[in-house]
Write a protein that holds these residues in place. Structure first.
Motif, PDB file in Angstrom:
ATOM      1  N   ARG A 126     -22.650  38.166  30.957  1.00  0.00           N
ATOM      2  CA  ARG A 126     -22.749  38.908  29.695  1.00  0.00           C
ATOM      3  C   ARG A 126     -22.305  40.474  30.167  1.00  0.00           C
ATOM      4  NH1 ARG A 126     -28.778  40.667  29.359  1.00  0.00           N
ATOM      5  NH2 ARG A 126     -28.778  41.740  31.358  1.00  0.00           N
ATOM      6  N   SER A 127     -21.959  40.766  30.803  1.00  0.00           N
ATOM      7  CA  SER A 127     -20.970  41.908  31.129  1.00  0.00           C
ATOM      8  C   SER A 127     -19.334  41.273  31.157  1.00  0.00           C
ATOM      9  CB  SER A 127     -21.484  42.454  32.689  1.00  0.00           C
ATOM     10  OG  SER A 127     -19.724  41.769  33.379  1.00  0.00           O
ATOM     11  N   ARG A 128     -19.487  40.429  30.380  1.00  0.00           N
ATOM     12  CA  ARG A 128     -17.774  39.894  29.545  1.00  0.00           C
ATOM     13  C   ARG A 128     -17.385  39.751  28.810  1.00  0.00           C
ATOM     14  NH1 ARG A 128     -18.322  37.405  35.310  1.00  0.00           N
ATOM     15  NH2 ARG A 128     -18.030  35.228  34.277  1.00  0.00           N
ATOM     16  N   SER A 129     -18.871  39.643  28.280  1.00  0.00           N
ATOM     17  CA  SER A 129     -18.921  39.110  26.761  1.00  0.00           C
ATOM     18  C   SER A 129     -18.693  37.459  26.619  1.00  0.00           C
ATOM     19  CB  SER A 129     -18.590  40.512  25.682  1.00  0.00           C
ATOM     20  OG  SER A 129     -19.167  41.414  26.115  1.00  0.00           O
ATOM     21  N   ALA A 163     -31.690  30.606  25.920  1.00  0.00           N
ATOM     22  CA  ALA A 163     -30.599  30.705  24.794  1.00  0.00           C
ATOM     23  C   ALA A 163     -30.833  31.981  23.815  1.00  0.00           C
ATOM     24  CB  ALA A 163     -30.904  29.005  24.060  1.00  0.00           C
ATOM     25  N   VAL A 164     -32.181  31.988  24.099  1.00  0.00           N
ATOM     26  CA  VAL A 164     -32.824  32.814  22.620  1.00  0.00           C
ATOM     27  C   VAL A 164     -32.296  34.407  23.681  1.00  0.00           C
ATOM     28  CG1 VAL A 164     -34.921  34.039  22.133  1.00  0.00           C
ATOM     29  CG2 VAL A 164     -34.456  31.539  21.508  1.00  0.00           C
ATOM     30  N   THR A 169     -24.649  37.920  22.267  1.00  0.00           N
ATOM     31  CA  THR A 169     -23.842  38.221  23.880  1.00  0.00           C
ATOM     32  C   THR A 169     -22.592  37.465  24.564  1.00  0.00           C
ATOM     33  OG1 THR A 169     -24.779  36.933  25.427  1.00  0.00           O
ATOM     34  CG2 THR A 169     -26.140  39.015  24.925  1.00  0.00           C
ATOM     35  N   GLY A 170     -22.664  36.421  23.892  1.00  0.00           N
ATOM     36  CA  GLY A 170     -21.423  35.869  24.123  1.00  0.00           C
ATOM     37  C   GLY A 170     -21.025  34.779  25.056  1.00  0.00           C
ATOM     38  N   VAL A 171     -22.226  34.745  25.669  1.00  0.00           N
ATOM     39  CA  VAL A 171     -22.641  33.565  26.714  1.00  0.00           C
ATOM     40  C   VAL A 171     -23.974  32.674  25.025  1.00  0.00           C
ATOM     41  CG1 VAL A 171     -23.536  33.601  28.596  1.00  0.00           C
ATOM     42  CG2 VAL A 171     -22.644  35.728  27.807  1.00  0.00           C
ATOM     43  N   THR A 172     -23.755  31.519  26.325  1.00  0.00           N
ATOM     44  CA  THR A 172     -24.257  30.110  25.652  1.00  0.00           C
ATOM     45  C   THR A 172     -24.986  29.573  27.271  1.00  0.00           C
ATOM     46  OG1 THR A 172     -22.425  28.580  25.780  1.00  0.00           O
ATOM     47  CG2 THR A 172     -23.059  29.990  23.620  1.00  0.00           C
TER      48      THR A 172
END
Length: 249
Positions: A126-129, A163-164, A169-172
């Motif tokens: 998440r920090s890297r999106s 996932a929710v 965030t760009g993360v799946t």
């Protein structure tokens, strides 16, 4: 080059994930208890695919060893862009017939480790999106076959919730829910599935290919093959009393 970390990488779907990701030009971090087997696999992959392969021996039923894997996921050096939580096994004994310590160990590997490693990976990604988490569940999550079904049901529901949380965030996060797949899994668990027809079995390569395709498109639930998607749909619609009765036969 992207880096993928795979737990349970020494056998079964884990080996297939390693090979497919390596041939797709991913560097790898391979995690399992059997470091000797991991080193052999790493050598083969380095020679054949020309990617960097890191071996990280860890018993995920041990919290301290799990934390070492979590620390690798948090690392900013060669950051991990794909986590595959694949480690798992079935306890042969029925719940009341065996040692509860064996059940606790399987819970630690298939539930606690998934929780801890997903948290570490999701925070770093998440920090890297960008990034993806693939948690291996099973169609068994929809059945009533003891603690294995319970663990896999937790993985499926947890991944949906993750996932929710990660939306936007760009993360799946994806839960892989295969049916019977030809690997070492059933032999290691001393489970006799020889009576099942050939059509019930999936090829490990096809399962992994479908899973990685679904990760790329951001699917939350990945159920390889039409027949198991139909089976999953029937299990969701069937009365739970009927599902329990099927397991009791």
């Amino acid at each position: 080059m992207a880096t993928a970390l795979i737990t349970g990488a020494s056998a079964g779907l884990g080996v297939e994930f390693a090979w497919q990701l390596a041939t797709g030009h991913h560097d790898l971090v391979l995690v399992a208890r059997d470091t000797e087997r991991l080193e052999r696999l790493a050598h083969q992959i380095r020679s054949a695919a020309g990617v960097d392969v890191e071996v990280l021996g860890a018993d995920l039923s041990d919290r301290e060893q799990t934390e070492r894997v979590a620390e690798r996921l948090r690392s900013t050096e060669r950051p991990v862009s794909l986590l595959v939580n694949n480690a798992g096994y079935a306890v042969h004994d029925r719940f009341l017939a065996g040692d509860v310590a064996d059940q606790e160990a399987s819970l630690d590997v298939m539930v606690r480790a998934v929780l801890v490693l997903s948290h570490a990976a999701a925070g770093a990604m998440r920090s890297r999106s960008r990034g993806a988490i693939l948690n291996v569940s099973s169609v068994a999550a929809l059945t009533a076959s003891g603690t294995y079904s319970a663990h896999k049901a937790w993985v499926r529901t947890f991944t949906e919730g993750l996932a929710v949380d990660l939306r936007g965030t760009g993360v799946t996060a994806t839960a892989l829910c295969p049916g019977l797949t030809r690997t070492e899994f059933h032999e290691r668990a001393q489970l006799d599935y020889s009576s099942f027809p050939a059509v019930a079995w999936l090829d490990a390569g096809a399962v992994v290919t479908a899973a990685l395709r679904d990760v790329r498109r951001g699917a939350v639930i990945s159920t390889p093959s039409i027949r198991y998607r139909l089976a999953a749909g029937l299990l969701r619609l069937a009365p739970r009393s009927a599902v329990r009765a099927a397991e009791a036969r």
